[in-house]
Write a protein that holds these residues in place. Structure first.
Motif, PDB file in Angstrom:
ATOM      1  N   GLN A   2      30.981  70.797  44.397  1.00 35.49           N
ATOM      2  CA  GLN A   2      32.174  70.496  45.206  1.00 35.49           C
ATOM      3  C   GLN A   2      31.860  70.198  46.662  1.00 35.49           C
ATOM      4  OE1 GLN A   2      33.514  72.967  47.512  1.00 35.49           O
ATOM      5  NE2 GLN A   2      35.355  71.825  48.104  1.00 35.49           N
ATOM      6  N   GLU A   3      30.894  70.890  47.227  1.00 32.51           N
ATOM      7  CA  GLU A   3      30.611  70.720  48.652  1.00 32.51           C
ATOM      8  C   GLU A   3      30.176  69.296  48.975  1.00 32.51           C
ATOM      9  OE1 GLU A   3      27.714  72.591  52.151  1.00 32.51           O
ATOM     10  OE2 GLU A   3      27.840  73.542  50.183  1.00 32.51           O
ATOM     11  N   VAL A   4      29.323  68.719  48.139  1.00 35.98           N
ATOM     12  CA  VAL A   4      28.831  67.359  48.369  1.00 35.98           C
ATOM     13  C   VAL A   4      29.964  66.351  48.218  1.00 35.98           C
ATOM     14  CG1 VAL A   4      27.248  65.570  47.554  1.00 35.98           C
ATOM     15  CG2 VAL A   4      26.517  67.967  47.600  1.00 35.98           C
ATOM     16  N   VAL A   5      30.769  66.511  47.163  1.00 32.25           N
ATOM     17  CA  VAL A   5      31.865  65.568  46.901  1.00 32.25           C
ATOM     18  C   VAL A   5      32.902  65.629  48.016  1.00 32.25           C
ATOM     19  CG1 VAL A   5      33.737  64.985  45.311  1.00 32.25           C
ATOM     20  CG2 VAL A   5      31.511  65.670  44.414  1.00 32.25           C
ATOM     21  N   SER A   6      33.239  66.815  48.467  1.00 34.30           N
ATOM     22  CA  SER A   6      34.220  66.957  49.555  1.00 34.30           C
ATOM     23  C   SER A   6      33.701  66.338  50.842  1.00 34.30           C
ATOM     24  CB  SER A   6      34.550  68.430  49.781  1.00 34.30           C
ATOM     25  OG  SER A   6      35.228  68.975  48.677  1.00 34.30           O
ATOM     26  N   ARG A   7      32.419  66.509  51.114  1.00 33.93           N
ATOM     27  CA  ARG A   7      31.841  65.932  52.323  1.00 33.93           C
ATOM     28  C   ARG A   7      31.897  64.402  52.267  1.00 33.93           C
ATOM     29  NH1 ARG A   7      27.605  68.836  52.500  1.00 33.93           N
ATOM     30  NH2 ARG A   7      26.132  67.448  51.452  1.00 33.93           N
ATOM     31  N   MET A   8      31.598  63.825  51.118  1.00 37.77           N
ATOM     32  CA  MET A   8      31.679  62.372  50.973  1.00 37.77           C
ATOM     33  C   MET A   8      33.108  61.887  51.188  1.00 37.77           C
ATOM     34  SD  MET A   8      29.156  61.621  47.714  1.00 37.77           S
ATOM     35  CE  MET A   8      29.330  59.839  47.882  1.00 37.77           C
ATOM     36  N   GLN A   9      34.070  62.649  50.684  1.00 38.43           N
ATOM     37  CA  GLN A   9      35.472  62.259  50.821  1.00 38.43           C
ATOM     38  C   GLN A   9      35.936  62.316  52.276  1.00 38.43           C
ATOM     39  OE1 GLN A   9      37.527  60.980  48.762  1.00 38.43           O
ATOM     40  NE2 GLN A   9      39.560  61.341  49.610  1.00 38.43           N
ATOM     41  N   HIS A  10      35.658  63.408  52.945  1.00 36.24           N
ATOM     42  CA  HIS A  10      36.187  63.605  54.295  1.00 36.24           C
ATOM     43  C   HIS A  10      35.443  62.785  55.341  1.00 36.24           C
ATOM     44  CE1 HIS A  10      38.955  66.580  52.866  1.00 36.24           C
ATOM     45  NE2 HIS A  10      37.997  67.376  52.424  1.00 36.24           N
ATOM     46  N   ARG A  11      34.183  62.489  55.087  1.00 40.93           N
ATOM     47  CA  ARG A  11      33.414  61.674  56.036  1.00 40.93           C
ATOM     48  C   ARG A  11      33.435  60.191  55.685  1.00 40.93           C
ATOM     49  NH1 ARG A  11      27.909  65.326  57.046  1.00 40.93           N
ATOM     50  NH2 ARG A  11      28.971  67.172  57.879  1.00 40.93           N
ATOM     51  N   GLY A  12      33.965  59.875  54.512  1.00 42.17           N
ATOM     52  CA  GLY A  12      34.010  58.478  54.100  1.00 42.17           C
ATOM     53  C   GLY A  12      32.627  57.883  53.930  1.00 42.17           C
ATOM     54  N   THR A  13      31.718  58.644  53.313  1.00 37.20           N
ATOM     55  CA  THR A  13      30.324  58.202  53.232  1.00 37.20           C
ATOM     56  C   THR A  13      29.935  57.658  51.862  1.00 37.20           C
ATOM     57  OG1 THR A  13      29.666  60.494  52.763  1.00 37.20           O
ATOM     58  CG2 THR A  13      29.548  59.749  55.056  1.00 37.20           C
ATOM     59  N   ALA A  14      30.917  57.340  51.010  1.00 35.96           N
ATOM     60  CA  ALA A  14      30.580  56.740  49.716  1.00 35.96           C
ATOM     61  C   ALA A  14      29.996  55.349  49.950  1.00 35.96           C
ATOM     62  CB  ALA A  14      31.827  56.650  48.841  1.00 35.96           C
ATOM     63  N   ARG A  15      28.746  55.148  49.564  1.00 31.48           N
ATOM     64  CA  ARG A  15      28.063  53.872  49.818  1.00 31.48           C
ATOM     65  C   ARG A  15      28.138  52.937  48.634  1.00 31.48           C
ATOM     66  NH1 ARG A  15      22.186  55.375  51.875  1.00 31.48           N
ATOM     67  NH2 ARG A  15      22.255  53.282  52.754  1.00 31.48           N
ATOM     68  N   ARG A  16      28.104  53.499  47.420  1.00 34.17           N
ATOM     69  CA  ARG A  16      28.148  52.667  46.219  1.00 34.17           C
ATOM     70  C   ARG A  16      29.522  52.751  45.574  1.00 34.17           C
ATOM     71  NH1 ARG A  16      23.450  53.693  42.035  1.00 34.17           N
ATOM     72  NH2 ARG A  16      24.402  55.771  41.990  1.00 34.17           N
ATOM     73  N   ARG A  17      29.933  51.657  44.949  1.00 31.75           N
ATOM     74  CA  ARG A  17      31.203  51.627  44.237  1.00 31.75           C
ATOM     75  C   ARG A  17      31.081  50.737  42.998  1.00 31.75           C
ATOM     76  NH1 ARG A  17      35.226  55.424  45.239  1.00 31.75           N
ATOM     77  NH2 ARG A  17      35.700  55.589  47.452  1.00 31.75           N
ATOM     78  N   MET A  18      31.906  51.032  41.996  1.00 32.22           N
ATOM     79  CA  MET A  18      31.989  50.193  40.821  1.00 32.22           C
ATOM     80  C   MET A  18      32.978  49.074  41.102  1.00 32.22           C
ATOM     81  SD  MET A  18      30.549  50.067  37.785  1.00 32.22           S
ATOM     82  CE  MET A  18      29.988  51.755  37.497  1.00 32.22           C
ATOM     83  N   LEU A  19      32.498  47.831  41.035  1.00 31.80           N
ATOM     84  CA  LEU A  19      33.326  46.657  41.295  1.00 31.80           C
ATOM     85  C   LEU A  19      33.391  45.774  40.051  1.00 31.80           C
ATOM     86  CD1 LEU A  19      32.110  45.578  44.871  1.00 31.80           C
ATOM     87  CD2 LEU A  19      33.877  47.242  44.252  1.00 31.80           C
ATOM     88  N   ILE A  20      34.336  44.850  40.070  1.00 27.62           N
ATOM     89  CA  ILE A  20      34.475  43.880  38.985  1.00 27.62           C
ATOM     90  C   ILE A  20      33.680  42.637  39.345  1.00 27.62           C
ATOM     91  CG2 ILE A  20      36.075  42.427  37.695  1.00 27.62           C
ATOM     92  CD1 ILE A  20      38.220  44.557  38.176  1.00 27.62           C
TER      93      ILE A  20
END
Length: 283
Positions: A187-205
């Motif tokens: 949870q700690e890692v996921v929450s940090r990514m959410q609150h800091r907006g640090t998601a670098r990769r995403r699934m796109l079409i």
């Protein structure tokens, strides 16, 4: 309505008086918001926040059904047993459970009570049937085409387990992560990514003018890897890519390639994130 049978799925049944509390403390989604008669995505993570197992979960009499890939069901159940400790729950694998899917606006209209809506799909037209006596009227290729068009990713064909964060595969977008619940594994890692907006990769079409290459094909810009192909159906597919690298390619008007095939990448219409305004400096 098109109906397809999924022979490569299994169910893990978690029952008992403490089933909900037990699962709530280790899984990503918030079970307190899971309504009877619906299936929602979720994951069990590593302590580092990566997806160890993915599944669809729904309520059943006395507990929960966790539908997952049949090839990971036994390992998943063993991992749940490791966390059980003294909790009053029973964990069993039903690898003979029949899973069918229907989709379309008229989906399951005549058998509504024997199915649950798959909440990963924003259109609300996908329903899952467990142990129902249905005849398949569609192919797996047709189902893959529908899933790809909706931007819904699954492990195995679209990403590898232990190699992706929930944000990478849009679990933060489709109800697969509960950001207001208490602690769970990773949870700690996921929450940090959410609150800091640090998601670098995403699934796109991904879309192309010709048939797309196989899952796992590298996606490159200027000869440098920025991601990999997932499932494809003809000229449409899914791609797990670095958002900043895609935005840079768009801004510079340079091609994005899946193997040797030029592709365009877009964010699923239902997702709430966008391309970054600023992009990382080139390596």
């Amino acid at each position: 309505m098109p109906v397809v049978s999924l022979p490569d799925r299994a169910s893990i049944l978690v029952t008992g008086p403490e089933a909900e509390d037990f699962l709530q403390n280790i899984l990503t989604l918030d079970l307190h918001t899971l309504q009877p008669g619906e299936a929602r995505p979720g994951a069990l993570l590593t302590p580092q926040g990566k997806i160890l197992f993915d599944f669809l979960i729904s309520r059943m009499n006395g507990g929960f059904r966790l539908e997952c890939r049949s090839d990971i069901a036994a390992d998943f159940a063993r991992r749940l047993m490791m966390y059980r400790l003294r909790a009053k729950v029973e964990i069993t694998v039903d690898d003979e459970s029949l899973v069918h899917i229907s989709w379309g606006e008229e989906s399951a209209s005549s058998q509504l009570e024997s199915s649950v809506p798959d909440r990963r799909f924003a259109d609300g037209f996908v329903r899952r049937f467990y142990d129902a006596d249905l005849s398949a009227s569609a192919t797996m290729d047709e189902w893959t085409a529908y899933r790809v068009a909706q931007g819904v990713a699954e492990s195995g064909s679209d990403y590898e387990l232990s190699d992706a964060f929930p944000h990478d595969v849009l679990l933060d977008q489709n109800g697969g992560v509960g950001f207001k619940k208490g602690c769970y594994v990773g949870q700690e890692v996921v929450s940090r990514m959410q609150h800091r907006g640090t998601a670098r990769r995403r699934m796109l079409i991904a879309k192309a003018d010709t048939a797309l290459p196989a899952s796992g094909t590298p996606i490159t810009v200027d000869g440098r890897p920025i991601g990999t192909m997932g499932s494809s159906a003809g000229s449409a597919g899914l791609a797990l890519v670095r958002l900043d690298k895609v935005k840079s390619a768009i801004d510079r008007v340079v091609p994005v390639l899946a193997g040797e095939t030029s592709i365009t990448l877009s964010i699923p219409a239902w997702a709430t994130f966008g391309f970054p305004e600023a992009t990382a400096a080139e390596d």
